[in-house]
Scaffold this active site. Structure first.
Site, PDB file in Angstrom:
ATOM      1  CE1 TYR A 152     -58.356  68.713  35.792  1.00 54.50           C
ATOM      2  CE2 TYR A 152     -57.321  70.861  35.991  1.00 54.50           C
ATOM      3  CZ  TYR A 152     -58.408  70.090  35.648  1.00 54.50           C
ATOM      4  OH  TYR A 152     -59.548  70.692  35.159  1.00 54.50           O
ATOM      5  CG  ASP A 153     -51.717  72.029  36.471  1.00 51.60           C
ATOM      6  OD1 ASP A 153     -52.854  71.677  36.843  1.00 51.60           O
ATOM      7  OD2 ASP A 153     -51.090  72.958  37.015  1.00 51.60           O
ATOM      8  CD  GLU A 154     -46.669  69.463  32.937  1.00 46.81           C
ATOM      9  OE1 GLU A 154     -47.082  69.666  31.781  1.00 46.81           O
ATOM     10  OE2 GLU A 154     -45.656  70.038  33.392  1.00 46.81           O
ATOM     11  N   GLY A 155     -51.385  66.544  32.456  1.00 40.05           N
ATOM     12  CA  GLY A 155     -52.291  65.662  31.724  1.00 40.05           C
ATOM     13  C   GLY A 155     -53.091  66.453  30.699  1.00 40.05           C
ATOM     14  CG  ASN A 197     -65.210  73.474  49.883  1.00 44.71           C
ATOM     15  OD1 ASN A 197     -65.914  72.500  49.609  1.00 44.71           O
ATOM     16  ND2 ASN A 197     -63.915  73.358  50.125  1.00 44.71           N
ATOM     17  CD  GLN A 216     -56.135  82.329  47.760  1.00 45.92           C
ATOM     18  OE1 GLN A 216     -55.838  83.248  48.506  1.00 45.92           O
ATOM     19  NE2 GLN A 216     -56.541  81.156  48.226  1.00 45.92           N
ATOM     20  CD  GLN A 283     -51.326  87.383  38.787  1.00 46.64           C
ATOM     21  OE1 GLN A 283     -51.788  88.452  39.130  1.00 46.64           O
ATOM     22  NE2 GLN A 283     -50.226  87.287  38.063  1.00 46.64           N
TER      23      GLN A 283
HETATM   24  P1  NAD Z   1     -66.916  66.856  37.351  1.00 43.98           P
HETATM   25  O1  NAD Z   1     -65.981  66.154  38.266  1.00 43.98           O
HETATM   26  O2  NAD Z   1     -68.269  67.196  37.859  1.00 43.98           O
HETATM   27  O3  NAD Z   1     -67.101  66.029  36.008  1.00 43.98           O
HETATM   28  C1  NAD Z   1     -66.150  65.173  35.459  1.00 43.98           C
HETATM   29  C2  NAD Z   1     -66.861  63.903  35.016  1.00 43.98           C
HETATM   30  O4  NAD Z   1     -65.927  63.017  34.405  1.00 43.98           O
HETATM   31  C3  NAD Z   1     -67.491  63.141  36.175  1.00 43.98           C
HETATM   32  O5  NAD Z   1     -68.812  62.818  35.870  1.00 43.98           O
HETATM   33  C4  NAD Z   1     -66.608  61.917  36.317  1.00 43.98           C
HETATM   34  O6  NAD Z   1     -67.288  60.809  36.859  1.00 43.98           O
HETATM   35  C5  NAD Z   1     -66.154  61.700  34.889  1.00 43.98           C
HETATM   36  N1  NAD Z   1     -64.898  60.952  34.770  1.00 43.98           N
HETATM   37  C6  NAD Z   1     -63.759  61.133  35.447  1.00 43.98           C
HETATM   38  N2  NAD Z   1     -62.820  60.255  35.047  1.00 43.98           N
HETATM   39  C7  NAD Z   1     -63.397  59.497  34.072  1.00 43.98           C
HETATM   40  C8  NAD Z   1     -62.952  58.425  33.266  1.00 43.98           C
HETATM   41  N3  NAD Z   1     -61.719  57.922  33.373  1.00 43.98           N
HETATM   42  N4  NAD Z   1     -63.824  57.877  32.379  1.00 43.98           N
HETATM   43  C9  NAD Z   1     -65.089  58.353  32.257  1.00 43.98           C
HETATM   44  N5  NAD Z   1     -65.565  59.362  32.993  1.00 43.98           N
HETATM   45  C10 NAD Z   1     -64.721  59.935  33.890  1.00 43.98           C
HETATM   46  O7  NAD Z   1     -66.160  68.153  36.844  1.00 43.98           O
HETATM   47  P2  NAD Z   1     -66.644  69.313  35.852  1.00 43.98           P
HETATM   48  O8  NAD Z   1     -66.455  70.590  36.554  1.00 43.98           O
HETATM   49  O9  NAD Z   1     -67.942  68.992  35.257  1.00 43.98           O
HETATM   50  O10 NAD Z   1     -65.484  69.239  34.747  1.00 43.98           O
HETATM   51  C11 NAD Z   1     -65.726  68.738  33.448  1.00 43.98           C
HETATM   52  C12 NAD Z   1     -64.492  68.973  32.576  1.00 43.98           C
HETATM   53  O11 NAD Z   1     -64.228  70.364  32.483  1.00 43.98           O
HETATM   54  C13 NAD Z   1     -63.228  68.310  33.121  1.00 43.98           C
HETATM   55  O12 NAD Z   1     -62.487  67.788  32.047  1.00 43.98           O
HETATM   56  C14 NAD Z   1     -62.483  69.471  33.744  1.00 43.98           C
HETATM   57  O13 NAD Z   1     -61.094  69.255  33.732  1.00 43.98           O
HETATM   58  C15 NAD Z   1     -62.893  70.625  32.866  1.00 43.98           C
HETATM   59  N6  NAD Z   1     -62.780  71.912  33.573  1.00 43.98           N
HETATM   60  C16 NAD Z   1     -63.714  72.299  34.490  1.00 43.98           C
HETATM   61  C17 NAD Z   1     -63.575  73.505  35.150  1.00 43.98           C
HETATM   62  C18 NAD Z   1     -64.594  73.994  36.157  1.00 43.98           C
HETATM   63  O14 NAD Z   1     -64.396  75.069  36.724  1.00 43.98           O
HETATM   64  N7  NAD Z   1     -65.682  73.317  36.402  1.00 43.98           N
HETATM   65  C19 NAD Z   1     -62.476  74.325  34.884  1.00 43.98           C
HETATM   66  C20 NAD Z   1     -61.538  73.893  33.963  1.00 43.98           C
HETATM   67  C21 NAD Z   1     -61.712  72.691  33.296  1.00 43.98           C
HETATM   68  N1  UDP Z   2     -60.058  77.684  48.267  1.00 44.17           N
HETATM   69  C1  UDP Z   2     -60.381  78.192  49.520  1.00 44.17           C
HETATM   70  N2  UDP Z   2     -61.254  77.482  50.284  1.00 44.17           N
HETATM   71  C2  UDP Z   2     -61.837  76.335  49.878  1.00 44.17           C
HETATM   72  C3  UDP Z   2     -61.500  75.821  48.596  1.00 44.17           C
HETATM   73  C4  UDP Z   2     -60.603  76.531  47.818  1.00 44.17           C
HETATM   74  O1  UDP Z   2     -59.889  79.261  49.918  1.00 44.17           O
HETATM   75  O2  UDP Z   2     -62.629  75.770  50.647  1.00 44.17           O
HETATM   76  C5  UDP Z   2     -59.151  78.465  47.397  1.00 44.17           C
HETATM   77  C6  UDP Z   2     -58.035  77.667  46.752  1.00 44.17           C
HETATM   78  O3  UDP Z   2     -56.898  77.643  47.597  1.00 44.17           O
HETATM   79  C7  UDP Z   2     -57.802  78.444  45.483  1.00 44.17           C
HETATM   80  C8  UDP Z   2     -59.182  79.007  45.131  1.00 44.17           C
HETATM   81  O4  UDP Z   2     -59.937  78.953  46.331  1.00 44.17           O
HETATM   82  O5  UDP Z   2     -56.936  79.526  45.719  1.00 44.17           O
HETATM   83  C9  UDP Z   2     -59.902  78.210  44.047  1.00 44.17           C
HETATM   84  O6  UDP Z   2     -59.872  76.851  44.415  1.00 44.17           O
HETATM   85  P1  UDP Z   2     -60.622  75.718  43.604  1.00 44.17           P
HETATM   86  O7  UDP Z   2     -60.216  74.433  44.215  1.00 44.17           O
HETATM   87  O8  UDP Z   2     -62.056  76.019  43.520  1.00 44.17           O
HETATM   88  O9  UDP Z   2     -60.073  75.837  42.120  1.00 44.17           O
HETATM   89  P2  UDP Z   2     -58.617  76.029  41.471  1.00 44.17           P
HETATM   90  O10 UDP Z   2     -57.590  76.199  42.536  1.00 44.17           O
HETATM   91  O11 UDP Z   2     -58.414  74.787  40.692  1.00 44.17           O
HETATM   92  O12 UDP Z   2     -58.761  77.236  40.656  1.00 44.17           O
END
Ligand code: NAD
Ligand code: UDP
Ligand code: UDP
Length: 318
Positions: A152-155, A197, A216, A283
């Site tokens: 995810y991160d590197e992508g 969750n 965290q 953090q």
């Molecule tokens: P989500 O999983 O609800 O939405 C992602 C959507 O992309 C889904 O509808 C999924 O079916 C679609 N998808 C996945 N792979 C696909 C592919 N190969 N082709 C077409 N569609 C595809 O997640 P979200 O929270 O709505 O996230 C949306 C975007 O925002 C993502 O790119 C995510 O990385 C980014 N983002 C979200 C958060 C957050 O906190 N919600 C934080 C950082 C970045």
């Molecule tokens: N986390 C948790 N309980 C859960 C899900 C996540 O304590 O049921 C923690 C997880 O380890 C992380 C933080 O909550 O430290 C945020 O996790 P999330 O998966 O929501 O997002 P990200 O880690 O990508 O910021």
């Protein structure tokens, strides 16, 4: 070739439009009069998120995977397609990298051919497990290239590279946003992210699962605030490319979050402590000075308020 204009209406494509953030974005675009093409392979998104739009004259849904080339005529692209929850993006890590990288190449190629302006949903994960705190856009991050989160991160980091190279090499108009943890209605109840969750567990009276000791931290942005930032960035001048942080600078430990969820739901759930996943950032908090100065944007919904709205949504659903 420039995209053809049909009257004053903008034709906007949202990839990942059936997901949590994408569906909220589409609501706002439809509200303001745009024509919207929602593109999604429904990997983590659902038709339920867009059910209220099916049949709308300015809305169209296309089931498509962004890793496959696509030829449509469009004015603006919001590229959100990518699983966002660690549980989902680690389910098929190779597919996750392909979605970010091949998806970005195809969408950038499409933008290049049509002259469309293109927006990339990047992430605070590009900062990895950050050593600099809070995170500013000029921080290059602390990312493990070979761990379970790397797909995810590197992508996402490579996608940013591609955006900036298409900008420099082909003059594409780009907008790159780094999204910090966002929550709200339409998060999938079994999505695996912390806010959903905790709320689902609290409402079911099940133990609230804290990973690690809960010290965290994360910063949680309510979805409406985030989408407001997206639109301001997309509508800003072409010289504003980002990357730009959008997030709520309020910082909370997971223990504090669990206590808030218990208090607001009035749940009798107890907290249970489970192992901390590998490379879990310790953090995270955005420095939003740039968004404030350049976009005049800052969040308006406090965590308690946003949690109340999100809990109300899940309470109806469960
Ligand atoms: P989500 O999983 O609800 O939405 C992602 C959507 O992309 C889904 O509808 C999924 O079916 C679609 N998808 C996945 N792979 C696909 C592919 N190969 N082709 C077409 N569609 C595809 O997640 P979200 O929270 O709505 O996230 C949306 C975007 O925002 C993502 O790119 C995510 O990385 C980014 N983002 C979200 C958060 C957050 O906190 N919600 C934080 C950082 C970045
Ligand atoms: N986390 C948790 N309980 C859960 C899900 C996540 O304590 O049921 C923690 C997880 O380890 C992380 C933080 O909550 O430290 C945020 O996790 P999330 O998966 O929501 O997002 P990200 O880690 O990508 O910021
Ligand atoms: N592409 C697409 N739709 C388009 C134009 C291009 O999906 O309307 C894809 C195509 O698969 C191409 C990629 O985007 O490989 C990158 O396009 P670009 O023009 O940058 O490169 P090239 O065509 O030379 O590979």
């Amino acid at each position: 070739m420039m995209a053809r204009q049909y009257g004053a209406r903008k034709r906007v494509m949202v990839t990942g439009g059936a997901g949590f953030l994408g569906s909220h974005l589409i609501d706002r675009l439809i509200e303001r009069g745009d024509e919207v093409l929602c593109l999604d392979n429904l990997f983590t998104g659902t038709k339920q998120n867009i059910a209220h739009l099916l049949g709308h004259e300015r809305f169209e849904f296309m089931r498509h995977d962004v890793t496959i080339p696509l030829y449509v005529e469009i004015d603006e692209i919001y590229n959100l397609a990518c699983p966002a929850s660690p549980v989902h993006y680690q389910h098929d890590p190779v597919a996750t990298t392909k979605t970010s990288v091949h998806g970005a190449i195809n969408m950038l190629g499409l933008a290049k051919r049509t002259g469309a302006k293109i927006f990339q949903a990047s992430t605070s994960e590009v900062y990895g497990d950050p050593i600099v705190h809070p995170q500013r856009e000029d921080y290059w991050g602390h990312v493990n290239p070979i761990g379970p989160r790397s797909c995810y991160d590197e992508g996402k980091r490579c996608a940013e590279t591609l955006f900036f190279d298409y900008h420099r090499q082909h003059d594409l108009r780009i907008k790159v946003v780094r999204i910090f943890n966002t929550y709200g209605p339409r998060m999938h109840p079994s999505d695996g992210r912390v806010v959903s969750n905790f709320i689902v567990a609290a409402l079911k009276g099940e133990p609230i699962p804290i990973y690690g000791d809960g010290s965290q931290t994360r910063s949680f942005c309510y979805v409406d605030d985030l989408i407001d930032g997206f639109l301001r960035l997309m509508d800003s001048g072409d010289d504003v490319t980002g990357p730009i942080n959008i997030g709520n600078p309020g910082e909370f430990s997971m223990r504090e979050l669990a206590e808030k969820v218990i208090a607001i739901t009035g749940s009798k759930s107890e907290i249970t402590y489970l192992p901390l996943p590998q490379d879990d950032p310790k953090q995270r908090r955005p420095d939003i000075t740039l968004a404030q100065n350049v976009l005049g944007w800052q969040p308006t919904v406090a965590l308690d308020q946003g949690l109340e709205r999100t809990i109300a949504y899940f309470a109806k659903m469960i």
